[in-house]
Design a protein around this motif. Structure first.
Motif, PDB file in Angstrom:
ATOM      1  N   UNK A  67      38.088  37.349  54.000  1.00  0.00           N
ATOM      2  CA  UNK A  67      36.869  37.123  53.209  1.00  0.00           C
ATOM      3  C   UNK A  67      37.106  37.494  51.751  1.00  0.00           C
ATOM      4  N   UNK A  68      37.742  38.627  51.518  1.00  0.00           N
ATOM      5  CA  UNK A  68      37.967  39.074  50.140  1.00  0.00           C
ATOM      6  C   UNK A  68      38.906  38.132  49.398  1.00  0.00           C
ATOM      7  N   UNK A  69      39.950  37.656  50.062  1.00  0.00           N
ATOM      8  CA  UNK A  69      40.846  36.708  49.390  1.00  0.00           C
ATOM      9  C   UNK A  69      40.094  35.443  48.970  1.00  0.00           C
ATOM     10  N   UNK A  70      39.219  34.953  49.831  1.00  0.00           N
ATOM     11  CA  UNK A  70      38.436  33.778  49.470  1.00  0.00           C
ATOM     12  C   UNK A  70      37.496  34.083  48.311  1.00  0.00           C
ATOM     13  N   UNK A  71      36.919  35.273  48.310  1.00  0.00           N
ATOM     14  CA  UNK A  71      36.038  35.661  47.204  1.00  0.00           C
ATOM     15  C   UNK A  71      36.807  35.693  45.889  1.00  0.00           C
ATOM     16  N   UNK A  72      38.020  36.220  45.916  1.00  0.00           N
ATOM     17  CA  UNK A  72      38.828  36.278  44.697  1.00  0.00           C
ATOM     18  C   UNK A  72      39.194  34.876  44.207  1.00  0.00           C
ATOM     19  N   UNK A  73      39.477  33.970  45.132  1.00  0.00           N
ATOM     20  CA  UNK A  73      39.783  32.593  44.737  1.00  0.00           C
ATOM     21  C   UNK A  73      38.614  31.964  43.996  1.00  0.00           C
ATOM     22  N   UNK A  74      37.398  32.420  44.326  1.00  0.00           N
ATOM     23  CA  UNK A  74      36.196  31.914  43.658  1.00  0.00           C
ATOM     24  C   UNK A  74      35.822  32.738  42.432  1.00  0.00           C
ATOM     25  N   UNK A  75      36.609  33.755  42.113  1.00  0.00           N
ATOM     26  CA  UNK A  75      36.341  34.577  40.937  1.00  0.00           C
ATOM     27  C   UNK A  75      35.255  35.606  41.114  1.00  0.00           C
ATOM     28  N   UNK A  76      34.936  35.970  42.363  1.00  0.00           N
ATOM     29  CA  UNK A  76      33.875  36.940  42.611  1.00  0.00           C
ATOM     30  C   UNK A  76      34.430  38.361  42.659  1.00  0.00           C
ATOM     31  N   UNK A  77      33.695  39.331  42.125  1.00  0.00           N
ATOM     32  CA  UNK A  77      34.051  40.732  42.325  1.00  0.00           C
ATOM     33  C   UNK A  77      33.604  41.189  43.706  1.00  0.00           C
ATOM     34  N   UNK A  78      34.277  42.201  44.240  1.00  0.00           N
ATOM     35  CA  UNK A  78      33.984  42.681  45.592  1.00  0.00           C
ATOM     36  C   UNK A  78      33.778  44.192  45.571  1.00  0.00           C
ATOM     37  N   UNK A  79      32.680  44.625  46.172  1.00  0.00           N
ATOM     38  CA  UNK A  79      32.423  46.041  46.448  1.00  0.00           C
ATOM     39  C   UNK A  79      32.633  46.236  47.941  1.00  0.00           C
ATOM     40  N   UNK A  80      33.454  47.190  48.320  1.00  0.00           N
ATOM     41  CA  UNK A  80      33.712  47.410  49.742  1.00  0.00           C
ATOM     42  C   UNK A  80      33.072  48.703  50.231  1.00  0.00           C
ATOM     43  N   UNK A  81      32.663  48.656  51.499  1.00  0.00           N
ATOM     44  CA  UNK A  81      32.336  49.864  52.252  1.00  0.00           C
ATOM     45  C   UNK A  81      33.240  49.773  53.479  1.00  0.00           C
ATOM     46  N   UNK A  82      34.526  49.832  53.229  1.00  0.00           N
ATOM     47  CA  UNK A  82      35.526  49.509  54.245  1.00  0.00           C
ATOM     48  C   UNK A  82      36.825  50.213  53.890  1.00  0.00           C
ATOM     49  N   UNK A  83      36.846  51.530  54.052  1.00  0.00           N
ATOM     50  CA  UNK A  83      38.042  52.298  53.728  1.00  0.00           C
ATOM     51  C   UNK A  83      39.220  51.880  54.596  1.00  0.00           C
ATOM     52  N   UNK A  84      38.941  51.441  55.832  1.00  0.00           N
ATOM     53  CA  UNK A  84      40.009  51.000  56.729  1.00  0.00           C
ATOM     54  C   UNK A  84      40.781  49.829  56.119  1.00  0.00           C
ATOM     55  N   UNK A  85      40.055  48.890  55.534  1.00  0.00           N
ATOM     56  CA  UNK A  85      40.701  47.763  54.856  1.00  0.00           C
ATOM     57  C   UNK A  85      41.440  48.228  53.611  1.00  0.00           C
ATOM     58  N   UNK A  86      40.805  49.099  52.848  1.00  0.00           N
ATOM     59  CA  UNK A  86      41.420  49.564  51.608  1.00  0.00           C
ATOM     60  C   UNK A  86      42.818  50.142  51.842  1.00  0.00           C
ATOM     61  N   UNK A  87      42.983  50.975  52.887  1.00  0.00           N
ATOM     62  CA  UNK A  87      44.279  51.622  53.078  1.00  0.00           C
ATOM     63  C   UNK A  87      45.275  50.723  53.803  1.00  0.00           C
TER      64      UNK A  87
END
Length: 392
Positions: A67-87
Motif C-alpha cells: 500500500x505504501x509503495x503505491x501511495x509513494x508512486x502517487x506522490x502521497x505522504x504516509x503516516x504510519x501506526x505500524x512499527x512492525x512495518x517500519x522495522x
C-alpha cells in the motif's frame, strides 16, 4: 481498534480534515460497527485517487508495504501506526517517499518527548519504555483470555506479552534517533524506582559513548508510559533541582501515557503544516528485530505467524553482528527447512519463504547495508490539501 479510533477522532474534532476512504480487505458490509461505513472500500486505486495523505494502520508488514509503495508512486505522504512495518521494510520505504511514524504509540511518543527535551537543553542518553508485564512464552489459553478481556486480537496480546512489541518499538526509536543497544534483547531492568533505574541505564550509555534504547518492568509505580534519561549543563543543576527533577547528573523525563489513535491527528497536522518527519526507521539502520524460537521445532513445520505467534518472539539485535537473521516481521507463512532449538536465532538458511515484495525489499536492503557508500536518501516536498485516508 486503531482505525475506528482515528476515524471517530477526525470526524468529531478536526473540521479541516475529511476521511475520504478506508481500505479494508474484508467485505465492506461485514463491518457494521464502523463509524463511516460509506467510505469503506476494497480498492487500493480508489483509496489513492481520493486521498491527499494516507494513514497506514493495518499492522500487516506485507500488505502495508504494498500500500505504501503505491501511495509513494502517487506522490502521497504516509503516516504510519505500524512499527512492525517500519522495522522490516521501513528503511527502504523511507528512501522512496515521505513516511513518518505517528505520535501515540510508544515510538512516536518518545520522539515527541525527545523534541521537547532538546528544546529545553537536555541531552538524551536513554530512550526508555515502561513494560507493564512480560512473559516470554505465554500459553494460548492465557492469551485468549486476556485478548477477550481487553478487546484486542490474540496475536496483538501475545506480541505485547512476550516482549516482541517492546523490542520492535525500541528498535525503530534507536534507528530513528541514532541510539544503540547494550546487548541483544535489551536490558529490561526490573524497577521499583524509575530514577534509580534511569541512573543505571544512563551510566551504561555514557560508558558505551552513545545513547541507548531500553525498557524497564516497573513494580510499585504505574507502567505504560515512556521516559528519557538525560544530562544537562552543570550550571543549570541548581535550577533543575528546584524544578523537582533531583540533583542530577541524570535527569528522568517521563510521559506517563500514550493514547494511540487519539494522538495520530497531531502527526497528520504536523505533516500538513510543516512537512516534518517525527520518526522513521532511517535509511541507514543499525538495529533490527530477529526471531527467537520459543521451543524446539522440526523440519517441515509451518509458521503461521511470526509477530504475535506461539513459536517465536522478537529480540532487538545489531545488524552488523547478525547479517543472516530473518526479521520477525517476515516469518508469517514460512516453513522450517531444518530443526531449531529453544532460544535459537532464525536465519534465512532455516526457512522456505514465499515470494513477496517485503522479502525482496529486505534482501535488497541487506545488500545496500553491506555497501554503505551505495546508500542514497531521496527528498520529497509536495503541496498538500488536507484530506485523510486510512489503509487498514
Amino acid at each position: 481498534m486503531i482505525a475506528h479510533g482515528i476515524v471517530r477522532l477526525i470526524m468529531r474534532h478536526y473540521d479541516d480534515l475529511t476521511i475520504s476512504r478506508v481500505l479494508t480487505r474484508r467485505p465492506p458490509g461485514s463491518i457494521p460497527d464502523f463509524p463511516l461505513d460509506k467510505v469503506l472500500t476494497n480498492s487500493l486505486d480508489e483509496l489513492i485517487d481520493n486521498s491527499d495523505i494516507l494513514i497506514e494502520c493495518s499492522g500487516d508488514v506485507f500488505h502495508g508495504t504494498e500500500v505504501i509503495e503505491r501511495a509513494f508512486q502517487a506522490g502521497l505522504p504516509v503516516v504510519t501506526v505500524n512499527a512492525e512495518l517500519q522495522v522490516t521494510t521501513g528503511s527502504y520505504l523511507a528512501g522512496q517517499g515521505f513516511m513518518t511514524e505517528a505520535e501515540g504509540d510508544q515510538p512516536g511518543s518518545l520522539a515527541a518527548l525527545h523534541e521537547d527535551a532538546l528544546a529545553m537543553g537536555f541531552r538524551p542518553l536513554v530512550y526508555g519504555n515502561m513494560k507493564g508485564y512480560l512473559n516470554h512464552n505465554p500459553t494460548p489459553e492465557d492469551m485468549a483470555y486476556w485478548a477477550k478481556r481487553q478487546g484486542i486480537s490474540v496475536d496483538q496480546t501475545t506480541s505485547f506479552t512476550d516482549g516482541t512489541k517492546v523490542q520492535i518499538e525500541q528498535v525503530i526509536v534507536g534507528n530513528g534517533l541514532g541510539a544503540t543497544i547494550t546487548r541483544q534483547g535489551l536490558e529490561g531492568l526490573a524497577s521499583t524506582d524509575l530514577n534509580e533505574s534511569g541512573s543505571v541505564l544512563g551510566a551504561m550509555a555514557e560508558r558505551l559513548g552513545q545513547p541507548i534504547v531500553d525498557y524497564v518492568v516497573p513494580n510499585g509505580y504505574p507502567a505504560g508510559g515512556v521516559f528519557l534519561v538525560c544530562r544537562h549543563d552543570e550550571d543549570q543543576a541548581p535550577a533543575i533541582q528546584y524544578f523537582k527533577l533531583g540533583p542530577g547528573p541524570y535527569y528522568v523525563l517521563t510521559r506517563p501515557f500514550h493514547l494511540c489513535s487519539l494522538e495520530v491527528g497531531k502527526t497528520v497536522r504536523r505533516v500538513l503544516s510543516s512537512n516534518k518527519i517525527l520518526l522513521n526507521n532511517s535509511t541507514a539502520p543499525t538495529l533490527g528485530v530477529g526471531a527467537i524460537a520459543k521451543h524446539a521445532m522440526k523440519p517441515g513445520q509451518f509458521i503461521e505467524r511470526g509477530i504475535g505467534g506461539f513459536q517465536f518472539r522478537g529480540e532487538a539485535l545489531k545488524l552488523s553482528n547478525n547479517p543472516d537473521h530473518v526479521p520477525i516481521g517476515l516469518l508469517a507463512g514460512t516453513t522450517l527447512k531444518r530443526a531449531v532449538e529453544p532460544g535459537q536465532l532464525i536465519t534465512f538458511d532455516d526457512l522456505d519463504m514465499q515470494p513477496s515484495r517485503a522479502l525482496d525489499i529486505v534482501l535488497a536492503q541487506r545488500e545496500l547495508l553491506a555497501k554503505p557508500a551505495a546508500l542514497s536518501v531521496s527528498t520529497w516536498a509536495p503541496g498538500l490539501r488536507g484530506m485523510v485516508a486510512l489503509g487498514g
